[in-house]
Design an enzyme around this catalytic site. Structure first.
Site, PDB file in Angstrom:
ATOM      1  N   GLY A 441       0.807  -1.208   0.000  1.00 54.76           N
ATOM      2  CA  GLY A 441       0.000   0.000   0.000  1.00 54.76           C
ATOM      3  C   GLY A 441       0.843   1.263   0.000  1.00 54.76           C
ATOM      4  N   GLY A 443       4.289   1.455  -0.850  1.00 60.69           N
ATOM      5  CA  GLY A 443       5.453   1.554  -1.718  1.00 60.69           C
ATOM      6  C   GLY A 443       5.843   0.224  -2.317  1.00 60.69           C
ATOM      7  CB  THR A 444       7.525  -0.723  -5.088  1.00 62.07           C
ATOM      8  OG1 THR A 444       6.293  -0.103  -5.447  1.00 62.07           O
ATOM      9  CG2 THR A 444       7.697  -1.996  -5.875  1.00 62.07           C
ATOM     10  CB  VAL A 445      10.551  -4.030  -1.466  1.00 60.79           C
ATOM     11  CG1 VAL A 445      11.974  -4.377  -1.053  1.00 60.79           C
ATOM     12  CG2 VAL A 445       9.785  -3.465  -0.298  1.00 60.79           C
ATOM     13  CG  ASP A 556       3.534  -2.323  11.433  1.00 62.92           C
ATOM     14  OD1 ASP A 556       2.620  -3.040  11.922  1.00 62.92           O
ATOM     15  OD2 ASP A 556       3.600  -2.015  10.228  1.00 62.92           O
TER      16      ASP A 556
END
Ligand SMILES: *[C@@H]1O[C@H](CO)[C@@H](O)[C@H](O)[C@H]1NC(C)=O
Ligand SMILES: *[C@@H]1O[C@H](CO)[C@@H](O)[C@H](O)[C@H]1NC(C)=O
Ligand SMILES: *[C@@H]1O[C@H](CO)[C@@H](O)[C@H](O)[C@H]1NC(C)=O
Ligand SMILES: *[C@@H]1O[C@H](CO)[C@@H](O)[C@H](O)[C@H]1NC(C)=O
Ligand SMILES: *[C@@H]1O[C@H](CO)[C@@H](O)[C@H](O)[C@H]1NC(C)=O
Ligand SMILES: *[C@@H]1O[C@H](CO)[C@@H](O)[C@H](O)[C@H]1NC(C)=O
Ligand SMILES: *[C@@H]1O[C@H](CO)[C@@H](O)[C@H](O)[C@H]1NC(C)=O
Ligand SMILES: *[C@@H]1O[C@H](CO)[C@@H](O)[C@H](O)[C@H]1NC(C)=O
Ligand SMILES: *[C@@H]1O[C@H](CO)[C@@H](O)[C@H](O)[C@H]1NC(C)=O
Ligand SMILES: *[C@@H]1O[C@H](CO)[C@@H](O)[C@H](O)[C@H]1NC(C)=O
Ligand SMILES: *[C@@H]1O[C@H](CO)[C@@H](O)[C@H](O)[C@H]1NC(C)=O
Length: 626
Positions: A441, A443-445, A556
């Site tokens: 949701g 970002g991107t890795v 988290d």
């Protein structure tokens, strides 16, 4: 930029050179033949005059073609002076058709009462010589009370002349022989003898004040300029004019026409020459080299071929010049046709029109250079824009703040690196699709490989707003201080892009969540391993909460944020800077951040433990609320 231009220029030069070499394959053979001037063993020069055969220096030396062409070189002068025959006519110059000789001048000078005080007659006799007076001569009389006659005899009797009468010096025009103070007349063609006689009506009594002397002479028309009244009173007029105005004589061989002479044994014209009749009307001829030949036509072996190919001015060939006897042929290299003439069709390539090639090459180069220029300009502008953007982003993303933090935190953060946008672009192959190892949701890795072969994971968040920058930077600094084998290691970041990029060590075996919930189960996830993972995670959290210099709250903790490396060692990851989870988070760090404590981490860890124990998802919308 400069290097680019240099390369471009070099490239054009090389192309031009190649073209030039291709078209300049000139076949010229240099054969220089010494042209013969005089007969062997004969002197060729007298003073500074070159004496060519049929003339010859030294009467009786057999150097000339005949007695009339003998020249005496009087060495008692310095430099030696050449004279015609044995006589006293000095020669100035010898050409193919003429000789220029020293002049003679008639003169009469009077005193105030009309008594003759000085006079000089002038005559030249060329009879029985090969010479005659050339038409370029003119008979000139200078004076204001004079009549002069020029008479010829022997072959024909004639007299002609002119009279000049004037009364005032100011009437005499300057610069031209117009009839006032000076008159001129021409001599019949072919004359060989003249005698000039001057006579006066009043013996200059009326004009003596400005014109005591009168003169008459035959000489080259173009060499003489009448200076007006000053000439009429100039005592040096005769010497000056004799020095300046030569007598021009035409010369011919023999007294026969070409037609007759060609049949005789002593015909003078040698090979590669032709005979020209004298136009005097009294016979005689001259020889001239044929077209394309040069040299002395009177002396064996005659005229020599001119190699027109030696001098580009002497031929009209574009590429290949082939000398021929008396001429030359132009030709074209292999693969070309045409007449090879500069003024003709030149040489044209067999397949395509040569000028068209040149034209299109020119157009091509022109177009190419414009294209290169525009492309280069475009790239340099976009590059500059990119660099400016990167600087802007670096500042906007808190680059300065980070730098400050790093410098105030010396020692602790030596392993943190600020990567450049370029480095990360290279490492991820420009963020290629196949490098994506996780999408969520926020970002991107991406998986990336640094030049030193280290494998990294790069988190690229979605757009961030400015208020999140300071916490982000703080967190980064904190994380870089963490060095625990069960916490994923932050290697650095990049602030030059629009959103900050985080660079982590790459953990190869995915998330704990994936292993627990993957269909079919995974055999290695034994009870012992589950315990080990729980223990390792607990240890890492405890370290964060207590061991680090300032407590770090993960905020988290969940199975999706626990990673496993190639040896299934636990790595706690995602410290909230940019959480990426496909799963619904228990809470959003950004919303509750300030209210969360180490206890909330412990609570979350409890959920993970439950997940490990049961293998069930902590949140399941299919189950009843209870
Ligand atoms: C150039 O001329 C020489 C002799 O005149 C000849 O042997 C040679 O083949 C010629 N070369 C070319 C390229 O035409
Ligand atoms: C030949 O010599 C004379 C005088 O010595 C000089 O005036 C003349 O210019 C010379 N001619 C040449 C062609 O040198
Ligand atoms: C000139 O030539 C003639 C005949 O051709 C010859 O008899 C004479 O001896 C020659 N004179 C000289 C000085 O060589
Ligand atoms: C050369 O010239 C001088 C002076 O004019 C003269 O005395 C002499 O006789 C000449 N020599 C020849 C060989 O003509
Ligand atoms: C002019 O010349 C004549 C003859 O030569 C002479 O008798 C006379 O005296 C001269 N007059 C003057 C003024 O010299
Ligand atoms: C020229 O005139 C002279 C006498 O004035 C005469 O003896 C001679 O024969 C003439 N010559 C010709 C070629 O007429
Ligand atoms: C000729 O030239 C001289 C000076 O060179 C001058 O004094 C004279 O007036 C001129 N005469 C005429 C008619 O032009
Ligand atoms: C003209 O030249 C002769 C010799 O060449 C010389 O004796 C005479 O003085 C000269 N005349 C003048 C006015 O210079
Ligand atoms: C031509 O010249 C020769 C000598 O070279 C001479 O014997 C002959 O009489 C001349 N003929 C005429 C018409 O002048
Ligand atoms: C042609 O060649 C000859 C001798 O090689 C030279 O004297 C002449 O000036 C040349 N002509 C031109 C137009 O160059
Ligand atoms: C030169 O060209 C002419 C006509 O084009 C040709 O007849 C002649 O054979 C050529 N000569 C040489 C030596 O090529």
């Amino acid at each position: 930029m400069q290097r680019n231009i240099q390369l471009l220029v070099l490239w054009f030069c090389l192309c031009g050179l190649a073209l030039t070499l291709a078209t300049a394959a000139d076949n010229t053979t240099t054969i220089t033949k010494a042209t013969t001037i005089a007969k062997p063993g004969c002197q060729t020069r007298c003073g500074n005059l070159t004496v060519p055969y049929p003339f010859g220096i030294g009467p009786g030396s057999n150097c000339s073609i005949g007695e009339g062409f003998d020249i005496t070189c009087n060495t008692s002068f310095y430099p030696p002076k050449p004279f015609i025959g044995k006589g006293n006519i000095e020669i100035y110059d010898i050409s193919d058709t003429q000789v220029r000789v020293h002049n003679v001048m008639a003169k009469k000078c009077y005193n105030q009462t009309g008594g003759l005080v000085d006079y000089n007659t002038a005559s030249t006799d060329l009879n029985t010589s090969p010479y005659s007076f050339s038409e370029v001569n003119t008979f000139t009389v200078i004076g204001c009370d004079d009549l002069a006659l020029i008479s010829g005899s022997e072959q024909r009797n004639f007299s002609c002349g002119c009279a000049s009468v004037c009364s005032k010096a100011r009437d005499v025009p300057n610069g031209s022989c117009s009839g006032i103070g000076c008159c001129q007349t021409s001599l019949p063609k072919g004359s060989q003898y003249f005698v000039a006689s001057l006579s006066s009506w009043q013996n200059h009594r009326d004009v003596w004040s400005f014109n005591p002397c009168s003169y008459a002479f035959l000489g080259e028309r173009d060499s003489f300029t009448f200076r007006g009244a000053s000439d009429l009173s100039d005592p040096d007029f005769m010497n000056r004019t004799k020095a300046k105005v030569p007598l021009v004589l035409d010369w011919v061989i023999g007294n026969q026409s070409c037609f007759v002479a060609q049949k005789s044994n002593d015909f003078a014209c040698e090979s590669n020459s032709y005979c020209v009749d004298s136009d005097s009307g009294y016979g005689g001829y001259r020889c001239s080299c044929n077209k394309g030949y040069e040299g002395n036509p009177y002396i064996s072996p005659g005229c020599q071929d001119i190699n027109e190919c030696v001098n580009p001015d002497n031929n009209t060939c574009v590429v290949i010049c082939i000398n021929t006897a008396g001429s030359y042929n132009c030709s074209c290299p292999h693969g070309y046709f045409g007449d090879g003439q500069k003024s003709g069709r030149g040489c044209i390539a067999k397949n395509s029109q040569f000028p068209v090639i040149k034209f299109s090459l020119g157009m091509g180069f022109g177009f190419l250079s414009i294209l290169i220029g525009i492309t280069w300009l475009y790239f340099s502008i976009t590059r500059r824009k990119l660099i400016r953007n990167r600087e802007k982003f670096f500042q906007q993303n808190g680059g300065l703040l980070l730098k400050q933090q790093i410098s105030s935190n010396e020692g602790g953060v030596e392993s943190t690196k600020i990567f450049t946008a370029e480095e990360l672009e290279k490492a991820t192959n420009n963020y290629a699709e196949d490098r994506i190892i996780g999408r969520g949701g926020n970002g991107t890795v991406y998986k990336g490989i640094l030049p030193d072969k280290r494998v990294i994971a790069i988190k690229k968040s979605r757009i961030m707003d400015e208020s999140q920058i300071e916490p982000f930077i703080n967190e980064m600094v904190i994380l870089t201080q963490v060095n625990h084998r069960n916490v994923v290691k932050l290697m650095g970041c990049c602030l030059e892009s629009e959103v900050p990029l985080l660079v982590y060590e790459f953990v190869s075996n995915g998330t704990l969540s994936h292993h627990i919930h993957s269909r079919g189960g995974i055999s290695w996830l034994s009870w012992e391993n589950r315990l080990r993972i729980a223990a390792e995670s607990a240890g890492a959290l405890a370290y964060l909460h207590s061991a680090a210099s300032k407590p770090i709250i993960h905020r988290d903790v969940k199975s999706a944020n626990i990673l496993l490396d190639e040896r299934y060692t636990t790595k706690i990851s995602d410290f909230g800077a940019s959480s990426i989870g496909e799963h619904i988070s228990l809470r959003d760090a950004r919303v509750f951040g300030s209210r969360l404590t180490d206890k909330s981490d412990v609570y979350s860890f409890g959920v993970v433990l439950a997940e490990l124990l049961t293998g069930k998802k902590p949140l399941c919308l299919e189950r009843t609320q209870e």
